[in-house]
Write a protein that holds these residues in place. Structure first.
Motif, PDB file in Angstrom:
ATOM      1  N   TRP A  94       0.829  -1.213   0.000  1.00 52.36           N
ATOM      2  CA  TRP A  94       0.000   0.000   0.000  1.00 52.36           C
ATOM      3  C   TRP A  94       0.856   1.252   0.000  1.00 52.36           C
ATOM      4  CZ3 TRP A  94       0.940   3.287   3.967  1.00 52.36           C
ATOM      5  CH2 TRP A  94       1.492   2.753   5.130  1.00 52.36           C
ATOM      6  N   ALA A  95       2.084   1.161   0.500  1.00 57.06           N
ATOM      7  CA  ALA A  95       2.955   2.326   0.607  1.00 57.06           C
ATOM      8  C   ALA A  95       3.366   2.858  -0.760  1.00 57.06           C
ATOM      9  CB  ALA A  95       4.188   1.988   1.438  1.00 57.06           C
ATOM     10  N   ARG A  96       3.326   2.003  -1.792  1.00 55.35           N
ATOM     11  CA  ARG A  96       3.661   2.477  -3.135  1.00 55.35           C
ATOM     12  C   ARG A  96       2.620   3.479  -3.624  1.00 55.35           C
ATOM     13  NH1 ARG A  96       5.945  -2.400  -6.820  1.00 55.35           N
ATOM     14  NH2 ARG A  96       6.319  -0.653  -8.209  1.00 55.35           N
ATOM     15  N   ALA A  97       1.345   3.128  -3.495  1.00 54.14           N
ATOM     16  CA  ALA A  97       0.276   4.033  -3.950  1.00 54.14           C
ATOM     17  C   ALA A  97       0.234   5.295  -3.104  1.00 54.14           C
ATOM     18  CB  ALA A  97      -1.066   3.306  -3.903  1.00 54.14           C
ATOM     19  N   VAL A  98       0.367   5.121  -1.793  1.00 54.81           N
ATOM     20  CA  VAL A  98       0.380   6.290  -0.906  1.00 54.81           C
ATOM     21  C   VAL A  98       1.593   7.156  -1.216  1.00 54.81           C
ATOM     22  CG1 VAL A  98       0.629   7.008   1.505  1.00 54.81           C
ATOM     23  CG2 VAL A  98      -0.959   5.188   0.908  1.00 54.81           C
ATOM     24  N   GLY A  99       2.730   6.541  -1.477  1.00 60.33           N
ATOM     25  CA  GLY A  99       3.946   7.282  -1.793  1.00 60.33           C
ATOM     26  C   GLY A  99       3.809   8.114  -3.055  1.00 60.33           C
ATOM     27  N   VAL A 100       3.208   7.542  -4.098  1.00 57.48           N
ATOM     28  CA  VAL A 100       3.014   8.291  -5.344  1.00 57.48           C
ATOM     29  C   VAL A 100       2.075   9.474  -5.104  1.00 57.48           C
ATOM     30  CG1 VAL A 100       2.020   8.177  -7.665  1.00 57.48           C
ATOM     31  CG2 VAL A 100       3.528   6.363  -6.876  1.00 57.48           C
ATOM     32  N   ILE A 127      13.477  15.642  -5.833  1.00 60.56           N
ATOM     33  CA  ILE A 127      13.492  14.407  -5.038  1.00 60.56           C
ATOM     34  C   ILE A 127      12.154  13.688  -5.152  1.00 60.56           C
ATOM     35  CG2 ILE A 127      13.487  13.534  -2.654  1.00 60.56           C
ATOM     36  CD1 ILE A 127      15.739  15.513  -2.065  1.00 60.56           C
ATOM     37  N   ASN A 128      11.061  14.428  -5.040  1.00 61.08           N
ATOM     38  CA  ASN A 128       9.744  13.801  -5.150  1.00 61.08           C
ATOM     39  C   ASN A 128       9.475  13.285  -6.557  1.00 61.08           C
ATOM     40  OD1 ASN A 128       8.620  13.959  -2.459  1.00 61.08           O
ATOM     41  ND2 ASN A 128       8.693  16.167  -2.735  1.00 61.08           N
ATOM     42  N   GLY A 129      10.018  13.950  -7.566  1.00 57.04           N
ATOM     43  CA  GLY A 129       9.903  13.425  -8.930  1.00 57.04           C
ATOM     44  C   GLY A 129      10.614  12.088  -9.066  1.00 57.04           C
ATOM     45  N   PHE A 130      11.801  11.971  -8.493  1.00 55.90           N
ATOM     46  CA  PHE A 130      12.510  10.683  -8.503  1.00 55.90           C
ATOM     47  C   PHE A 130      11.758   9.621  -7.713  1.00 55.90           C
ATOM     48  CE2 PHE A 130      16.455  13.140  -9.563  1.00 55.90           C
ATOM     49  CZ  PHE A 130      16.694  12.503 -10.773  1.00 55.90           C
ATOM     50  N   VAL A 131      11.131  10.011  -6.621  1.00 52.52           N
ATOM     51  CA  VAL A 131      10.344   9.059  -5.825  1.00 52.52           C
ATOM     52  C   VAL A 131       9.196   8.504  -6.662  1.00 52.52           C
ATOM     53  CG1 VAL A 131       8.724   8.887  -3.888  1.00 52.52           C
ATOM     54  CG2 VAL A 131      10.942   9.953  -3.546  1.00 52.52           C
ATOM     55  N   ILE A 132       8.460   9.373  -7.325  1.00 51.06           N
ATOM     56  CA  ILE A 132       7.339   8.915  -8.147  1.00 51.06           C
ATOM     57  C   ILE A 132       7.834   8.015  -9.264  1.00 51.06           C
ATOM     58  CG2 ILE A 132       5.561   9.675  -9.779  1.00 51.06           C
ATOM     59  CD1 ILE A 132       5.186  12.149  -7.978  1.00 51.06           C
ATOM     60  N   TRP A 133       8.922   8.407  -9.904  1.00 47.11           N
ATOM     61  CA  TRP A 133       9.477   7.588 -10.978  1.00 47.11           C
ATOM     62  C   TRP A 133       9.901   6.206 -10.472  1.00 47.11           C
ATOM     63  CZ3 TRP A 133      14.687   6.054 -11.526  1.00 47.11           C
ATOM     64  CH2 TRP A 133      14.961   5.402 -12.731  1.00 47.11           C
ATOM     65  N   ALA A 134      10.598   6.176  -9.355  1.00 45.30           N
ATOM     66  CA  ALA A 134      11.089   4.898  -8.822  1.00 45.30           C
ATOM     67  C   ALA A 134       9.928   4.012  -8.378  1.00 45.30           C
ATOM     68  CB  ALA A 134      12.041   5.142  -7.659  1.00 45.30           C
ATOM     69  N   LEU A 135       8.909   4.591  -7.764  1.00 45.21           N
ATOM     70  CA  LEU A 135       7.762   3.782  -7.319  1.00 45.21           C
ATOM     71  C   LEU A 135       6.962   3.242  -8.492  1.00 45.21           C
ATOM     72  CD1 LEU A 135       6.483   5.864  -4.267  1.00 45.21           C
ATOM     73  CD2 LEU A 135       7.675   3.666  -4.227  1.00 45.21           C
ATOM     74  N   CYS A 136       6.881   3.991  -9.570  1.00 43.94           N
ATOM     75  CA  CYS A 136       6.106   3.562 -10.718  1.00 43.94           C
ATOM     76  C   CYS A 136       6.845   2.576 -11.604  1.00 43.94           C
ATOM     77  CB  CYS A 136       5.664   4.768 -11.544  1.00 43.94           C
ATOM     78  SG  CYS A 136       4.441   5.787 -10.710  1.00 43.94           S
ATOM     79  N   THR A 137       8.161   2.607 -11.621  1.00 34.81           N
ATOM     80  CA  THR A 137       8.907   1.718 -12.500  1.00 34.81           C
ATOM     81  C   THR A 137       9.442   0.474 -11.803  1.00 34.81           C
ATOM     82  OG1 THR A 137      10.973   2.941 -12.101  1.00 34.81           O
ATOM     83  CG2 THR A 137       9.632   3.603 -14.003  1.00 34.81           C
ATOM     84  N   ALA A 138       9.378   0.427 -10.483  1.00 32.00           N
ATOM     85  CA  ALA A 138       9.884  -0.741  -9.755  1.00 32.00           C
ATOM     86  C   ALA A 138       8.998  -1.938 -10.035  1.00 32.00           C
ATOM     87  CB  ALA A 138       9.922  -0.457  -8.254  1.00 32.00           C
ATOM     88  N   PRO A 139       9.606  -3.097 -10.214  1.00 30.23           N
ATOM     89  CA  PRO A 139       8.785  -4.300 -10.445  1.00 30.23           C
ATOM     90  C   PRO A 139       8.006  -4.653  -9.183  1.00 30.23           C
ATOM     91  CG  PRO A 139      11.102  -4.878 -10.262  1.00 30.23           C
ATOM     92  CD  PRO A 139      11.030  -3.383 -10.255  1.00 30.23           C
ATOM     93  N   SER A 140       6.903  -5.297  -9.398  1.00 30.97           N
ATOM     94  CA  SER A 140       6.061  -5.725  -8.280  1.00 30.97           C
ATOM     95  C   SER A 140       6.792  -6.793  -7.461  1.00 30.97           C
ATOM     96  CB  SER A 140       4.750  -6.276  -8.800  1.00 30.97           C
ATOM     97  OG  SER A 140       3.994  -6.836  -7.775  1.00 30.97           O
ATOM     98  N   PRO A 141       6.681  -6.771  -6.136  1.00 37.21           N
ATOM     99  CA  PRO A 141       7.342  -7.797  -5.321  1.00 37.21           C
ATOM    100  C   PRO A 141       6.839  -9.198  -5.626  1.00 37.21           C
ATOM    101  CG  PRO A 141       6.612  -5.982  -3.953  1.00 37.21           C
ATOM    102  CD  PRO A 141       6.059  -5.748  -5.310  1.00 37.21           C
ATOM    103  N   SER A 142       5.650  -9.333  -6.201  1.00 35.64           N
ATOM    104  CA  SER A 142       5.104 -10.673  -6.488  1.00 35.64           C
ATOM    105  C   SER A 142       5.636 -11.245  -7.778  1.00 35.64           C
ATOM    106  CB  SER A 142       3.575 -10.601  -6.546  1.00 35.64           C
ATOM    107  OG  SER A 142       3.176  -9.734  -7.589  1.00 35.64           O
TER     108      SER A 142
END
Length: 143
Positions: A94-100, A127-142
């Motif tokens: 859930w932290a990915r969606a909240v983070g974005v 910094i927040n732009g990089f956060v959004i980019w990293a959260l959106c491009t990271a592969p799903s843990p599953s």
């Protein structure tokens, strides 16, 4: 005679190289930036609430708020970003969606904060732009 089966052991999932328990290095990168950026927003908010002399106040700014109001906005957003970043370290999906969402709000708040602390606002927007980019491009843990 004992038979040997090649491949993965029973009950053990195969992991791709370079992956961690939280999903990927990009999620760790985003979590570190979220905690750092959130703490900086908290400090910025505390300084604004205390009406520190660090900030320059401008006249006739379209989005002009009281410095204390901006301080509370930055303090609350900073706390939420820091907590979401800490939750990313724990592997909370859930932290990915909240983070974005909160990083987007932080970008907006820092854009409106530019007249008060221009350099620092632009740094936090990046910094927040990089956060959004990293959260959106990271592969799903599953995966």
């Amino acid at each position: 005679m004992a038979s040997h089966v090649s491949g993965t052991r029973s009950g053990a999932a195969a992991r791709s190289p370079g992956r961690t328990g939280t999903g990927s290095g990009w999620l760790v990168f985003a979590a570190v930036l979220m905690v750092f950026g959130g703490l900086m927003m908290i400090f910025e908010g505390i300084a604004a609430i205390a009406e520190d002399d660090v900030f320059v106040t401008t006249r006739n700014y379209v989005y002009e708020f009281d410095l204390t109001a901006w301080g509370w906005i930055h303090l609350v957003v900073g706390v939420v970003i820091t907590l979401a970043g800490a939750a990313l370290f724990q592997g909370a999906t859930w932290a990915r969606a909240v983070g974005v969402a909160v990083a987007g709000l932080a970008m907006l708040a820092n854009f409106l904060w530019i007249p008060y602390a221009p350099f620092w606002a632009i740094v936090l927007i990046a910094i927040n732009g990089f956060v959004i980019w990293a959260l959106c491009t990271a592969p799903s843990p599953s995966e």
